[in-house]
Scaffold this active site. Sequence first.
Site, mmCIF file in Angstrom:
data_model
loop_
_atom_site.group_PDB
_atom_site.id
_atom_site.type_symbol
_atom_site.label_atom_id
_atom_site.label_comp_id
_atom_site.label_asym_id
_atom_site.label_seq_id
_atom_site.Cartn_x
_atom_site.Cartn_y
_atom_site.Cartn_z
ATOM 1 N N PRO A 160 18.857 -8.144 12.836
ATOM 2 C CA PRO A 160 19.318 -6.757 12.946
ATOM 3 C C PRO A 160 20.833 -6.671 12.753
ATOM 4 O O PRO A 160 21.597 -7.336 13.449
ATOM 5 C CB PRO A 160 18.905 -6.354 14.366
ATOM 6 C CG PRO A 160 18.684 -7.641 15.093
ATOM 7 C CD PRO A 160 18.260 -8.648 14.088
ATOM 8 N N ASP A 201 12.463 -21.735 17.724
ATOM 9 C CA ASP A 201 12.057 -23.066 17.257
ATOM 10 C C ASP A 201 13.236 -23.943 16.854
ATOM 11 O O ASP A 201 13.063 -24.981 16.216
ATOM 12 C CB ASP A 201 11.091 -22.940 16.074
ATOM 13 C CG ASP A 201 11.758 -22.335 14.837
ATOM 14 O OD1 ASP A 201 12.898 -21.804 14.960
ATOM 15 O OD2 ASP A 201 11.159 -22.397 13.754
ATOM 16 N N ASP A 260 33.459 -5.562 25.082
ATOM 17 C CA ASP A 260 33.643 -4.561 26.135
ATOM 18 C C ASP A 260 34.913 -4.907 26.891
ATOM 19 O O ASP A 260 35.638 -5.835 26.517
ATOM 20 C CB ASP A 260 32.406 -4.413 27.039
ATOM 21 C CG ASP A 260 32.196 -5.564 28.022
ATOM 22 O OD1 ASP A 260 33.105 -6.402 28.201
ATOM 23 O OD2 ASP A 260 31.116 -5.631 28.625
ATOM 24 N N HIS A 262 19.827 -15.271 17.612
ATOM 25 C CA HIS A 262 19.671 -15.458 16.173
ATOM 26 C C HIS A 262 18.587 -16.473 15.846
ATOM 27 O O HIS A 262 17.940 -16.368 14.801
ATOM 28 C CB HIS A 262 21.011 -15.873 15.548
ATOM 29 C CG HIS A 262 21.950 -14.733 15.350
ATOM 30 N ND1 HIS A 262 22.736 -14.591 14.224
ATOM 31 C CD2 HIS A 262 22.238 -13.655 16.132
ATOM 32 C CE1 HIS A 262 23.458 -13.485 14.316
ATOM 33 N NE2 HIS A 262 23.181 -12.905 15.477
ATOM 34 N N ASP A 263 18.390 -17.442 16.703
ATOM 35 C CA ASP A 263 17.307 -18.399 16.474
ATOM 36 C C ASP A 263 15.957 -17.719 16.637
ATOM 37 O O ASP A 263 15.097 -17.789 15.756
ATOM 38 C CB ASP A 263 17.420 -19.572 17.446
ATOM 39 C CG ASP A 263 16.333 -20.620 17.212
ATOM 40 O OD1 ASP A 263 16.113 -20.988 16.043
ATOM 41 O OD2 ASP A 263 15.697 -21.054 18.186
ATOM 42 N N ARG A 323 24.468 -15.757 21.621
ATOM 43 C CA ARG A 323 24.201 -15.226 20.280
ATOM 44 C C ARG A 323 23.328 -16.191 19.479
ATOM 45 O O ARG A 323 22.439 -15.778 18.734
ATOM 46 C CB ARG A 323 25.524 -14.973 19.564
ATOM 47 C CG ARG A 323 25.379 -14.282 18.220
ATOM 48 C CD ARG A 323 26.726 -13.778 17.739
ATOM 49 N NE ARG A 323 26.614 -13.152 16.436
ATOM 50 C CZ ARG A 323 27.285 -13.528 15.348
ATOM 51 N NH1 ARG A 323 28.132 -14.551 15.427
ATOM 52 N NH2 ARG A 323 27.137 -12.906 14.213
ATOM 53 N N THR A 361 35.378 -6.180 29.778
ATOM 54 C CA THR A 361 35.304 -7.387 30.612
ATOM 55 C C THR A 361 34.521 -8.447 29.835
ATOM 56 O O THR A 361 33.492 -8.931 30.281
ATOM 57 C CB THR A 361 34.601 -7.083 31.952
ATOM 58 O OG1 THR A 361 33.282 -6.567 31.683
ATOM 59 C CG2 THR A 361 35.378 -6.071 32.768
ATOM 60 N N HIS A 368 25.873 -7.977 24.434
ATOM 61 C CA HIS A 368 27.187 -7.730 23.854
ATOM 62 C C HIS A 368 28.257 -7.529 24.920
ATOM 63 O O HIS A 368 29.408 -7.269 24.585
ATOM 64 C CB HIS A 368 27.144 -6.502 22.933
ATOM 65 C CG HIS A 368 26.495 -6.778 21.612
ATOM 66 N ND1 HIS A 368 26.145 -5.790 20.718
ATOM 67 C CD2 HIS A 368 26.126 -7.947 21.023
ATOM 68 C CE1 HIS A 368 25.592 -6.330 19.650
ATOM 69 N NE2 HIS A 368 25.564 -7.639 19.819
ATOM 70 N N THR A 369 27.874 -7.649 26.170
ATOM 71 C CA THR A 369 28.888 -7.625 27.222
ATOM 72 C C THR A 369 29.775 -8.869 27.142
ATOM 73 O O THR A 369 30.862 -8.895 27.702
ATOM 74 C CB THR A 369 28.237 -7.535 28.619
ATOM 75 O OG1 THR A 369 29.265 -7.392 29.608
ATOM 76 C CG2 THR A 369 27.425 -8.779 28.952
ATOM 77 N N ASP A 400 28.238 -8.420 32.800
ATOM 78 C CA ASP A 400 28.053 -7.284 33.707
ATOM 79 C C ASP A 400 27.497 -6.108 32.917
ATOM 80 O O ASP A 400 27.044 -6.265 31.788
ATOM 81 C CB ASP A 400 29.378 -6.927 34.397
ATOM 82 C CG ASP A 400 30.505 -6.630 33.409
ATOM 83 O OD1 ASP A 400 30.213 -6.348 32.220
ATOM 84 O OD2 ASP A 400 31.686 -6.676 33.805
ATOM 85 N N SER A 402 15.330 -23.549 14.587
ATOM 86 C CA SER A 402 15.564 -23.615 13.139
ATOM 87 C C SER A 402 17.017 -23.306 12.791
ATOM 88 O O SER A 402 17.513 -23.735 11.749
ATOM 89 C CB SER A 402 14.621 -22.676 12.391
ATOM 90 O OG SER A 402 14.696 -21.356 12.904
ATOM 91 N N ASN A 460 24.947 -15.714 9.919
ATOM 92 C CA ASN A 460 25.123 -16.836 10.850
ATOM 93 C C ASN A 460 26.399 -17.636 10.606
ATOM 94 O O ASN A 460 26.672 -18.602 11.333
ATOM 95 C CB ASN A 460 23.919 -17.786 10.776
ATOM 96 C CG ASN A 460 22.720 -17.249 11.522
ATOM 97 O OD1 ASN A 460 22.854 -16.408 12.413
ATOM 98 N ND2 ASN A 460 21.538 -17.701 11.145
#
Length: 321
Positions: free
Chosen positions: A159, A72, A243, A64-65, A60, A245, A189-190, A250, A74, A92
Amino acid sequence: MKFPIIVVLILLTLSTTTLSKAELDANYYDKTCPQIEDIISETVQSASKQDPKIPARILRMFFHDCFIRGCDASILLDSTDTNEAEKDGPPNLSVHSFYVIDDAKAKLEKACPHTVSCADIIAIAARDVVTLSGGPFWEVLKGRKDGRISKASDTINLPAPTLNVTQLIQSFAKRDLSIKDLVTLSGGHTLGFSHCSSFQSRIHNFSLLHDIDPTLNTNFALGLKNKCPKPNTTDPNAGQFLDSTASVFDNDYFIQILGGKGLFSSDQSLVGDSRTKWIVEAFAKDQSVFFKEFVDSMLKLGNVGVLENGEVRLNCKVVNN
């Protein structure tokens, strides 16, 4: 059952990896810091053994970077008396485990002083946590430089989990990422866990007509309501894995959203739009296709906003003097 070869070919046709002006190279540190991969991998593995949340957090962090000012580092800069940095922006505040990158940086400074950028450490660590969790391996392109600007106000451009497909497509397009990249990278997001606050609006007072978001699987939604019974008064540690698992990389995420079990409305929206649904179905039916596409999209994401004239920070938390 394997997905028809024609769909695989279409997906691969959509997958073109282009380098930014600051061209990256998998062998960038071969002469200046040949130990880089081993040092980062060892640091990530050790941290993950102590805390199973590390893989999802590092992946993540990379997203997000790269989504703010490009890749970079940041996101690693601390706020100062005169500037509130990205890591303190609202989206964040739930990004943790920066210490893993700091630990790797400290070791690399001893082994190869003033050589390895913090941005490259994040990119390699993101690959390592995917592989460590059962996902694919790829050669990370290296040679990024670290930025000197980090503003919490910029995090509004990340987003949000409430966006619809059209909004998501627009957000990704600003980073030169395609619809295929959107669906593929959503598959990250798994791994991971979400607190109730991120999906409360879907299970309580959703609309004038529905208490629960009708796109949610009914039994799944009732389970979420049991875990998060009252808006704004829930145990702050309560929530749901992304999810079934959640510690394994996966294709289960795609299977879950096809069954109405996407935790975020942004996830569930991917099956309600013809532009994205067919890709979700392809990944749900063939994990190998998802893995191949994920590698390609991660390489593309890793090239977003790569700096030609940045610096190599000595400490990932602060810019060089």
